[in-house]
Design an enzyme around this catalytic site. Structure first.
Site, short mmCIF file in Angstrom:
data_model
loop_
_atom_site.label_atom_id
_atom_site.label_comp_id
_atom_site.label_asym_id
_atom_site.label_seq_id
_atom_site.Cartn_x
_atom_site.Cartn_y
_atom_site.Cartn_z
N ASP A 24 -2.90 14.79 43.63
CA ASP A 24 -3.70 14.94 44.85
C ASP A 24 -5.16 14.66 44.52
OD1 ASP A 24 -4.19 15.78 47.58
OD2 ASP A 24 -5.10 17.56 46.72
N THR B 90 -7.01 11.44 50.57
CA THR B 90 -8.15 11.79 49.71
C THR B 90 -8.32 10.78 48.57
OG1 THR B 90 -6.66 13.26 48.51
CG2 THR B 90 -8.05 14.26 50.16
N THR B 91 -7.19 10.26 48.05
CA THR B 91 -7.28 9.26 46.98
C THR B 91 -7.72 7.92 47.57
OG1 THR B 91 -5.44 10.39 45.92
CG2 THR B 91 -6.03 8.26 45.03
N ASP C 39 -0.69 19.18 52.80
CA ASP C 39 -1.17 17.86 53.25
C ASP C 39 -0.36 17.38 54.45
OD1 ASP C 39 -3.00 17.90 51.28
OD2 ASP C 39 -2.22 16.22 50.12
#
Length: 535
Positions: free
Chosen positions: A67, A100-101, A393
């Site tokens: 994550d 997020t990545t 998530d």
């Protein structure tokens, strides 16, 4: 005079540092690109994991995760530009829960392209202007390509299932994604459109396998009732409190009590006991059969509650108490003088249940019908922690999608679609801005490239095939990660939330633009510690 003029004038304090122009820009680029390179191997369904180890030997804590937000939160970063990327990943996590990545990697790729343009003596403001026009075009293309099944419940549920599968496909839960997709969609649909996940509690119990996890339509609390108290209560009237119930003994340690005989100490203890008895009496006047306290309950009050046939639960953590008040419809109270003004929590049945090796209290028939609990089972604590992050998530993305029902196709198809539109716009644009737009398009095509590279596929072959497919108007085509070929994402059901994709695009473009405009980095001098003056 001439000699003085040659000496550099010191404006900043001693030990303060300044980097100017190219040096400042280069250090910003290097820091941000290093963060992107660190994290890009975790992108996509075949991304790798990172082990995060705490430096504190007293609390040896290990996390295994892919994550982006968790990784970036855990690493100490000193470079100011790298801190900006860490911050956008954190905001992305708070705002929409996923991507997020992607947002960090896209910002890093934009800066890589910008660095090449700056080296060609193109002014940063020209690059920023080109990036802005490209962002607007990409955003409009995303909006046009999105689908909305918000008014068709069956199709919308299928959309949500596809989004959950896509989100969980890049996490640890990928081998059980059908099971967890159904579980998370059921949990989110119970919220009836709310984006607050407070009503969904996740409990992690070691043991069993991930596939043994399930959704319980009720509320579970990881506590046990006191000794000799009822283990099952029907039609519960619950008083939720945050009050001290541990004053039935005098705490002699640390206090000075002057008495002339031991009997006086016994009298003091008796007076304390009477105070506690009177407090318990005031609590029982509320006509309750369950008392839940955030703080400890000592033996004497526990015994008084048991004599009155009341279930008393101690040390329910703050989050547990807040959530309990929400789902049972009660209020958290600290004083007990006016029982008629206190709003009690209600619940049809409270009983003790066993899950694995643990005993928990199960609240069923709570007024807030949305309340439910996800019980996660897994072999180790690290697996459970990562499973919780993955599920969180998915729940965040689904709850946002229920609010904004538009969806878009994944698998690199939306990035390629945006890149195609940006390249077309660049061809029609005269001037240097067109070069910046082409750079923006190249950065977007890097995302499918990295996803394919992480899976061990031939990325240059796949991305060139994908570009050709989009040029022919096959806008739903992306990379099929199962077969390593391009395919129609609509048929494969690879769906993502429009809100997540849009947030990735806008946040990455804004962060890259912000770092690109930097031409001076000033570090303040460290504060000098003054020696303590002896009194």
């Amino acid at each position: 005079m001439a000699g003085m003029a040659l000496n550099p004038i010191q404006i900043l304090k001693q030990q303060a540092e300044e980097e100017r122009g190219e040096t400042a820009r280069l250090s910003s680029f290097v820091g941000a690109i290093a963060i992107g390179d660190l994290i890009k191997s975790t992108l996509g369904p075949k991304g790798m994991d990172k082990i995060l180890q705490s430096s504190n030997p007293a609390h040896e804590h290990i996390q295994v995760t892919n994550d982006g937000a968790t990784i970036l939160k855990s690493i100490g970063v000193d470079n100011p530009a790298a801190k900006v990327l860490v911050e956008i990943s954190k905001v992305q996590d708070d705002e929409v829960g996923d991507g997020t990545t992607s947002v960090t990697v896209l910002a890093c790729e934009l800066l890589k392209e910008a660095e090449k343009l700056v080296a060609q003596k193109i002014h940063p403001q020209t690059i920023v202007a080109g990036f802005r026009r490209a962002t607007d075009a990409a955003r409009a293309a995303l909006q046009d390509a999105s689908l909305d099944h918000g008014n068709e419940p069956d199709k919308f549920r299928e959309d949500l299932m596809n989004i959950a599968r896509t989100t969980l496909g890049s996490k640890i839960l990928t081998q059980y994604k059908e099971h967890f997709s159904k579980l998370s969609v059921d949990a989110v649909l119970r919220l009836k459109g709310s984006t607050s996940l407070d009503a969904i509690k996740i409990i992690k119990i070691p043991g069993g396998g991930l596939v043994d996890s399930y959704l319980d339509e009720g509320f579970l609390l990881q506590k046990k009732p006191g000794v000799n108290q009822p283990k099952r209560v029907e039609n519960a009237r619950i008083l939720i409190a945050n009050t001290a119930m541990d004053a039935d003994k005098i705490k002699v340690f640390g206090s000075r009590v002057r008495v002339d005989s031991v009997a006086k100490v016994a009298e003091l203890e008796l007076a304390e006991k009477e105070k506690m008895k009177e407090k318990v009496g005031r609590i029982l006047k509320h006509n309750i059969n369950v008392f839940i306290n955030r703080q400890l309950i000592y033996n004497y009050p526990e015994q008084l509650f048991a004599d009155a046939g009341v279930m008393a639960i101690e040390h329910a953590d703050f989050e547990g108490v807040e959530r309990l008040a929400l789902v049972t419809g009660g209020e958290i109270v600290s004083t007990f003088d006016s029982p008629d003004l206190v709003k009690l929590g209600r619940c049809d049945l409270i009983e003790e249940v066993m899950i694995g090796e643990e005993k928990l209290l199960h609240f069923s028939g709570v007024p807030l019908g949305e309340a439910c609990t996800v019980i996660l089972r897994g072999a180790t604590q690290q697996i459970l922690d990562e499973a919780e992050r993955s599920l969180h998530d998915a729940l965040c993305v689904l709850s946002q999608t229920v609010k904004e029902t538009k969806t878009i196709f994944g698998g690199g198809s939306s990035e390629m679609l945006m890149a195609h539109v940006v390249f077309q716009l660049a061809q029609k644009t005269p001037g240097k801005e067109a070069i910046a737009m082409e750079a923006f398009g190249r950065a977007l095509t890097q995302l499918p490239t990295i996803i394919a590279d992480n899976a061990g596929y031939d990325s240059s072959q796949l991305v060139s095939e994908l570009r050709a497919a989009h040029a022919e108007g096959k806008k739903t085509y992306g990379i099929d990660m199962e077969t390593g070929q391009i395919g129609d994402m609509q048929q494969l059901g690879i769906t993502e939330s429009l809100k997540v994709k849009r947030a990735v695009l806008l946040s990455a473009a804004e962060a890259a633009e912000m770092i690109l405009r930097v031409d001076d980095v000033i570090k303040a001098a460290p504060r000098q510690r003054q020696p303590d003056h002896p009194h």
